[in-house]
Design an enzyme around this catalytic site. Sequence first.
Site, mmCIF file in Angstrom:
data_model
loop_
_atom_site.group_PDB
_atom_site.id
_atom_site.type_symbol
_atom_site.label_atom_id
_atom_site.label_comp_id
_atom_site.label_asym_id
_atom_site.label_seq_id
_atom_site.Cartn_x
_atom_site.Cartn_y
_atom_site.Cartn_z
ATOM 1 N N GLU A 1 79.909 69.092 47.479
ATOM 2 C CA GLU A 1 80.693 68.728 48.668
ATOM 3 C C GLU A 1 81.716 69.818 49.002
ATOM 4 O O GLU A 1 82.924 69.585 49.065
ATOM 5 C CB GLU A 1 81.381 67.376 48.461
ATOM 6 C CG GLU A 1 80.385 66.235 48.339
ATOM 7 C CD GLU A 1 81.019 64.859 48.264
ATOM 8 O OE1 GLU A 1 80.367 63.884 48.675
ATOM 9 O OE2 GLU A 1 82.152 64.753 47.782
ATOM 10 N N GLU B 1 73.333 62.258 46.980
ATOM 11 C CA GLU B 1 74.258 61.148 46.732
ATOM 12 C C GLU B 1 74.104 60.132 47.853
ATOM 13 O O GLU B 1 74.149 60.490 49.026
ATOM 14 C CB GLU B 1 75.720 61.610 46.694
ATOM 15 C CG GLU B 1 76.101 62.423 45.483
ATOM 16 C CD GLU B 1 77.603 62.718 45.430
ATOM 17 O OE1 GLU B 1 78.391 61.895 45.946
ATOM 18 O OE2 GLU B 1 77.978 63.773 44.894
#
Length: 481
Positions: free
Chosen positions: A187, A380
Amino acid sequence: MGFRKDFLWGGAVAANQVEGAYDVDGKGLSVADVATYKPNVDVKDYKKNVFVSSETIAEAMADKSTKYYPKRRGIDQYHRYKEDIALFKELGFKAYRFSIAWTRIFPNGEEETPNQKGIDFYKKFIKELKDNGIEPIVTLSHYEMPLALALKYNGWADKRLIDLFVKFSKVCFENFRNVKYWLTFNEIDSVTRHPFTSAGIIEDKTENLEETEYQALHNQFVASALVTKLAHEIIPESQVGCMLTKLTTYPATAKPGDVLASMNKNLMNNYPADVQANGAYSPLILSYFKKNNFNIDMTDEELKTIADNTVDFISFSYYMSLIAAEDEDGLEMTTGNTVVGGKNPYLKATDWGWTVDPMGLRISLEELYDRYKKPLMIVENGMGAKDVVEEDGSIHDDYRIEYFKQHLREMKKAVEDGVDLLGYTSWAPIDLISASTSQMSKRYGFIYVDQDDEGNGTLNRSKKDSFAWYQHVIATNGEEL
């Protein structure tokens, strides 16, 4: 028209949320080891949950306990990995995404030679996965950089981190040559939302925080490009991906001002992937830097390195969507994956305020594939929930099954529309310590772990109802949801 025959079904975790054993076998302290569980802070206030200062870091370093520093204990996967991998095999996993803790290889980040015990642990871990037919997907940096580098250099604000990270990555590539899939930074866009967790930037030691965040991001782009090049040289068959927090944002209304506001939110969300996948900054981002008088130190050589070493695929997390408006005062705000944004009135939300938007996953997949024209991987996706253990030990988590069922249906539609999707790893297949709130009670897994927010419990593993459901999904390659 369904999923490819070699589709990578599995689950995803981070070392700092599962391993524990924070002071075992030479491991050094990471930024995650000073993240506290704050029982008196609203779980929806992620800013207060992730904020640290020089003072709180000093307090954490002086405190050797794990009670209020849950990521130090995780779920003890460091010692229980064979048991967990056996459960993943039973689930039918084709892949398992995990991270290598930088501090197990270089405890302070600057040692001349790596810590052999750390290397040995991951060799055993990867072998166990391979022996059970599970493909490792390795994240090199997942919110666990050495604390020493944050204290000495203010983390990724300093260009010296680039060579140190490349050195760490080279050790990983040379020792774990049987790993095909690598992700550089988890991320990566999150540097601007939680700079300490993601980049080791200590806010009260930083003059111009926003400028520093963008400098840190640039330094990570350079490091990612160098590491991608290195992986291809050392492991020729390797595939290297970037990793984005997909925060798809819709306009609150059809008003042009709201559309523009959502467009700008999506631009800022996507730009780190633009740089890593396309090899160049968008002129709109460079203009943003100029308008805000940000002086980002980027050399021609660095920009060439970025241009010459783009990633092979795009991976991303997807949990929820948001809305934006020209005038945010009129919006009801809600929390999400380390972000606060407009709440969509057409969507339901979890106990932590994250909106549930299955169609948003399809929209995100098709947007990203159209934008980059490179293979995608969802690494995810999941929901945090409070699970109840019945007297007989069973856990009936129909809400989790329904969440996944709806998202996988939309994911399948995107594949049928032509998206090249490599795999799907749920977050997380086993209960772990929450990244944002450091809670244990925010449960994601198909596998229950007996531990509460303060670390009490046996750590025994047990199967929830969703375990059998996901097992069947994998067995039918997503044909029966």
